[in-house]
Design a protein around this motif. Sequence first.
Motif, PDB file in Angstrom:
ATOM      1  N   ASN A 196      -2.603  -6.571   0.801  1.00 23.60           N
ATOM      2  CA  ASN A 196      -1.162  -6.508   0.487  1.00 23.60           C
ATOM      3  C   ASN A 196      -0.661  -7.817  -0.119  1.00 23.60           C
ATOM      4  O   ASN A 196       0.413  -8.315   0.219  1.00 23.60           O
ATOM      5  CB  ASN A 196      -0.348  -6.132   1.728  1.00 23.60           C
TER       6      ASN A 196
ATOM      7  N   LEU B  69      -1.853  -4.039  10.991  1.00 25.22           N
ATOM      8  CA  LEU B  69      -1.290  -3.116   9.999  1.00 25.22           C
ATOM      9  C   LEU B  69      -1.484  -1.694  10.528  1.00 25.22           C
ATOM     10  O   LEU B  69      -2.478  -1.036  10.245  1.00 25.22           O
ATOM     11  CB  LEU B  69      -1.954  -3.326   8.641  1.00 25.22           C
TER      12      LEU B  69
ATOM     13  N   GLY C 234       0.118   1.080   9.925  1.00 21.54           N
ATOM     14  CA  GLY C 234       0.408   2.223   9.065  1.00 21.54           C
ATOM     15  C   GLY C 234      -0.843   3.029   8.768  1.00 21.54           C
ATOM     16  O   GLY C 234      -0.794   4.250   8.663  1.00 21.54           O
TER      17      GLY C 234
ATOM     18  N   GLU D 273       1.893  -0.475   3.954  1.00 25.97           N
ATOM     19  CA  GLU D 273       2.827  -1.579   4.135  1.00 25.97           C
ATOM     20  C   GLU D 273       2.962  -2.422   2.868  1.00 25.97           C
ATOM     21  O   GLU D 273       3.983  -3.074   2.669  1.00 25.97           O
ATOM     22  CB  GLU D 273       2.374  -2.491   5.289  1.00 25.97           C
TER      23      GLU D 273
ATOM     24  N   SER E 274       8.842  -1.980   0.900  1.00 29.90           N
ATOM     25  CA  SER E 274       9.416  -2.494   2.141  1.00 29.90           C
ATOM     26  C   SER E 274      10.586  -1.591   2.521  1.00 29.90           C
ATOM     27  O   SER E 274      11.059  -0.804   1.694  1.00 29.90           O
ATOM     28  CB  SER E 274       9.888  -3.933   1.946  1.00 29.90           C
TER      29      SER E 274
END
Length: 179
Positions: free
Chosen positions: A16, A40, A42, A83, A87
């Motif tokens: 990311n 993370l 997600g 992620e 945002s």
Amino acid sequence: MSQNPPASVPASFTVNGQPCRHIGDPRRSLLDFLRHDLGLFGTKKGCDHGQCGACTVIVDGRRINSCLTLAVMQDGCQITTVEGLGSPDALSAVQGAFLAHDGFQCGYCTPGQICSATAMIEELAKGWPSHVSADLTDASGADMSSDEELRERMSGNLCRCGAYPNMIAAIREAMQVAR
């Protein structure tokens, strides 16, 4: 009889947009590294066998099941998780479209669906053929946005709730934004 743990194998990559380093058990999956070492969450562990797509992430522009690859195998790669796509204040086109079209129900598969759809839109823009494409040698004239085409390209991501029609509508909207 005791066994010695495997030797640590270092790997460096970008997650990311942030430089990252893995030092540890070389048998650790990318999925477990993302969740347990980087926090993370997600990226989801669904089946842990590469069958459901809940763990889909984007590595060097290609979608992969993070449960089927080792973290150390991604040395030098660019990794994007859900992620990293947007945002809460600035959603990506796909994230926004999934919200607008209720492209989820329980939400467990949603991060993998969004990562897969994001990469798929890029594949379509590049003219990559799929199993449904009429001509695998020249996809430039094919209708790459038919429902059949989109369903085939997303077939590696399962949704137990059956939100597929809403996901297709969301993908269509995100494709319009991308154009």
